[in-house]
Design an enzyme around this catalytic site. Sequence first.
Site, PDB file in Angstrom:
ATOM      1  N   TRP A  15       0.819  -1.224   0.000  1.00  0.00           N
ATOM      2  CA  TRP A  15       0.000   0.000   0.000  1.00  0.00           C
ATOM      3  C   TRP A  15       0.850   1.269   0.000  1.00  0.00           C
ATOM      4  CZ3 TRP A  15      -4.323  -0.990   4.238  1.00  0.00           C
ATOM      5  CH2 TRP A  15      -5.078  -2.103   3.870  1.00  0.00           C
ATOM      6  N   GLU A 108      12.116   2.456  -2.984  1.00  0.00           N
ATOM      7  CA  GLU A 108      11.824   3.773  -2.399  1.00  0.00           C
ATOM      8  C   GLU A 108      12.591   3.967  -1.088  1.00  0.00           C
ATOM      9  OE1 GLU A 108       7.581   3.316  -2.635  1.00  0.00           O
ATOM     10  OE2 GLU A 108       7.774   3.331  -4.815  1.00  0.00           O
ATOM     11  N   GLU A 176      11.836  -5.939  -8.741  1.00  0.00           N
ATOM     12  CA  GLU A 176      11.090  -4.743  -9.121  1.00  0.00           C
ATOM     13  C   GLU A 176      12.018  -3.779  -9.875  1.00  0.00           C
ATOM     14  OE1 GLU A 176       7.422  -4.142  -6.365  1.00  0.00           O
ATOM     15  OE2 GLU A 176       9.114  -3.033  -5.570  1.00  0.00           O
ATOM     16  N   SER A 222       4.150  -1.878 -12.009  1.00  0.00           N
ATOM     17  CA  SER A 222       3.019  -1.655 -12.923  1.00  0.00           C
ATOM     18  C   SER A 222       2.255  -2.940 -13.245  1.00  0.00           C
ATOM     19  CB  SER A 222       3.492  -0.944 -14.205  1.00  0.00           C
ATOM     20  OG  SER A 222       4.024   0.332 -13.887  1.00  0.00           O
ATOM     21  N   GLY A 243       1.791  -2.396  -6.350  1.00  0.00           N
ATOM     22  CA  GLY A 243       1.682  -1.101  -5.674  1.00  0.00           C
ATOM     23  C   GLY A 243       0.330  -0.469  -5.945  1.00  0.00           C
ATOM     24  N   GLY A 244       0.283   0.442  -6.895  1.00  0.00           N
ATOM     25  CA  GLY A 244      -0.925   1.212  -7.185  1.00  0.00           C
ATOM     26  C   GLY A 244      -2.188   0.368  -7.324  1.00  0.00           C
TER      27      GLY A 244
END
Length: 264
Positions: A15, A108, A176, A222, A243-244
């Site tokens: 998330w 990140e 990733e 993605s 993710g998104g």
Amino acid sequence: MAAVTGRVPFIAGNWKMNLDHLQAIAFVQKLAWTLKDARHDFDTVEVAVFPPFTDLRSVQTLIAGDKLPLAFGAQDLSQHDSGAYTGDISGAFLKALDCRYVIVGHSERRTLHGETDEVVAAKSAAAVKHGLVPVICVGETAEDLEQHGAAAVPVAQLRAALTGLPKGADVVVAYEPVWAIGSGQAATPDQAQQVAAALRPVVSELLGDEAGQATRILYGGSVKAGNIAGFMRSPDVDGALVGGASLDIAEFSAIAQFPKHVGT
Ligand code: 13P
């Protein structure tokens, strides 16, 4: 897939810094209902959510109270057990919250928080020490890809992260590519397969052959319902770190339901 490799496919939703604890409760409840309605077989495809730290207690209580078949984990942990580390969270605390997994070395964290390979190795070791399964993230930038090809940097990052772990340690690896994260431009299944096939021998070398065969290697970057099938057809790709699309219940459920469209 599972029948051939013995590895249970794993669909994990990272998330990131989204959804507070109240939103998390509503989200997890609805996600569980949606998957139940779709007759999701959790033994065939494991599904996990990775909420922010402040949501974990609420998610734990909900999952335990309602006996939901979802797994959950944290997005990071400290390499230290306890002490003067303001703002950090010990693996011992995550274990006490019944987290099964913890993401380690997400790009990140590497980029925005300066996490080096050494820090990622220490965090992976801390996770294993506290009985958590680290989801170790590796991946090349667009520049790395151009200069070294796809596999060199992820292989070096994984080698660093696994060095020092006990033989047979239970880990998940997430490949990733940084250029694919949040860009809408996923790697191709062939690219993901090629790197996953280069990562697996590193697991065998450092954690033993059995671990090499048993360790799940995920693709992330993605991932959507529309492209998951291609990745899941790749023999060395055992799932996805999403993710998104993990913030959209219908989309994430459809990703978890990939066996329904993998043959299409
Ligand atoms: P997206 O699925 O949004 O590209 O993010 C991937 C990711 O970073 C998961 O950890």
